[in-house]
Design a protein around this motif. Sequence first.
Motif, PDB file in Angstrom:
ATOM      1  N   LEU A 122       0.703  -1.153  -0.005  1.00 59.89           N
ATOM      2  CA  LEU A 122       0.033  -0.017   0.089  1.00 59.89           C
ATOM      3  C   LEU A 122       0.850   1.180  -0.013  1.00 59.89           C
ATOM      4  O   LEU A 122       0.643   2.216  -0.691  1.00 59.89           O
ATOM      5  N   PHE A 123       2.077   1.351   0.576  1.00 60.18           N
ATOM      6  CA  PHE A 123       2.512   2.489   1.049  1.00 60.18           C
ATOM      7  C   PHE A 123       3.425   2.647  -0.399  1.00 60.18           C
ATOM      8  O   PHE A 123       3.307   3.771  -0.787  1.00 60.18           O
ATOM      9  N   TYR A 124       3.694   1.663  -1.071  1.00 57.18           N
ATOM     10  CA  TYR A 124       4.712   2.054  -2.428  1.00 57.18           C
ATOM     11  C   TYR A 124       3.603   2.230  -3.527  1.00 57.18           C
ATOM     12  O   TYR A 124       4.052   2.675  -4.591  1.00 57.18           O
ATOM     13  N   SER A 125       2.381   1.725  -3.380  1.00 57.68           N
ATOM     14  CA  SER A 125       1.309   2.227  -4.271  1.00 57.68           C
ATOM     15  C   SER A 125       1.140   3.578  -4.124  1.00 57.68           C
ATOM     16  O   SER A 125       0.960   4.445  -5.290  1.00 57.68           O
ATOM     17  N   GLU A 126       1.084   4.296  -2.946  1.00 53.85           N
ATOM     18  CA  GLU A 126       0.806   5.614  -2.670  1.00 53.85           C
ATOM     19  C   GLU A 126       1.928   6.300  -3.404  1.00 53.85           C
ATOM     20  O   GLU A 126       2.062   7.402  -3.842  1.00 53.85           O
ATOM     21  N   VAL A 127       3.545   5.916  -3.005  1.00 51.32           N
ATOM     22  CA  VAL A 127       4.565   6.417  -3.514  1.00 51.32           C
ATOM     23  C   VAL A 127       4.693   6.531  -5.367  1.00 51.32           C
ATOM     24  O   VAL A 127       4.847   7.556  -5.743  1.00 51.32           O
ATOM     25  N   ASP A 128       4.013   5.340  -5.870  1.00 53.52           N
ATOM     26  CA  ASP A 128       4.220   5.237  -7.221  1.00 53.52           C
ATOM     27  C   ASP A 128       3.242   6.319  -7.761  1.00 53.52           C
ATOM     28  O   ASP A 128       3.328   7.131  -8.902  1.00 53.52           O
TER      29      ASP A 128
END
Length: 302
Positions: free
Chosen positions: A222-228
């Motif tokens: 989820l965190f890296y989805s928000e980052v991307d």
Amino acid sequence: MSGEITKAQEIKRLTTPLTFRQSKAYDCEGNLISCVETLSEVRFIIEPREGILSDDEIMQYAPESKAASAIKLKRGYGNISDALLVHESLPWYLGLYYVILLPISMMVVYARNTLMTFIILILFIIPLIYAYFALNVKRYRNKPQKPKKQVQNKTGEVHAKQEIPVEESLDSLKEYDVEVNNLKVIFDVKEGVVRELIDKKFEPPQLTNDKFMTMIDSCHKLFYSEVDSAQNITKLAVEDTPRIRDELDGKIRNMKTIINQIEDLTNELVININSDSRSENDVEILLDDMENLISTVKDYKE
């Protein structure tokens, strides 16, 4: 002393959560950690020892330290918070300085001594100039660019080497790129620490261990989805609008919330690592909170 300490030992010291005894903070080696007090907050931060880690390693394993802020300023993407952290004592010294100088200046003005009034005026201005210079982050960003490499062709003519154009964000949105990159470093460090603590508290193979690791995996995804998503917005945006900023602010908030949940879980595991009575109950409550957080962020994304 730095020659006796390996990088692995220093990284472990920097990434292991602090322990608190009688309102004092200690690192994993039992060293007392001084608090860092700025105008807005008081924090306990483990500072990396000199001569052990590279700048990139300091940014990875001690991203909230004064040393990391100094590196960010040196590299030209630090902000005012970094400048205040590096010069944490400056506001307090200035306050004390003017508290002492103010009554003296009032006496001079009352005496109507022109020369002394001029000297007092200079004494008022000089510290402000120094503070402006110390806290002005733009002076780090406006460093002279490296000259382009030159190549000589067969005829002896010299030409500037052509550089491949790189797609960049709008200048007004670069602050979001910087913050996202900083949050990525912080998340990676905290994720590594919490995984180690979960393995220590619930030695695999255990269903509880699997349950927690699955939750951390979900937080990571989820965190890296928000980052991307945030990076795509800054890369593709052709205009700086309130709607773009609102969307980016939402992504940043979600990232910070995920990091805070990871940190809360880490602290709870540290506190209860040797406890049998209350640890699982308290940690399970945090697990439920993290599940609710993931559902909330997913609903927001949809």
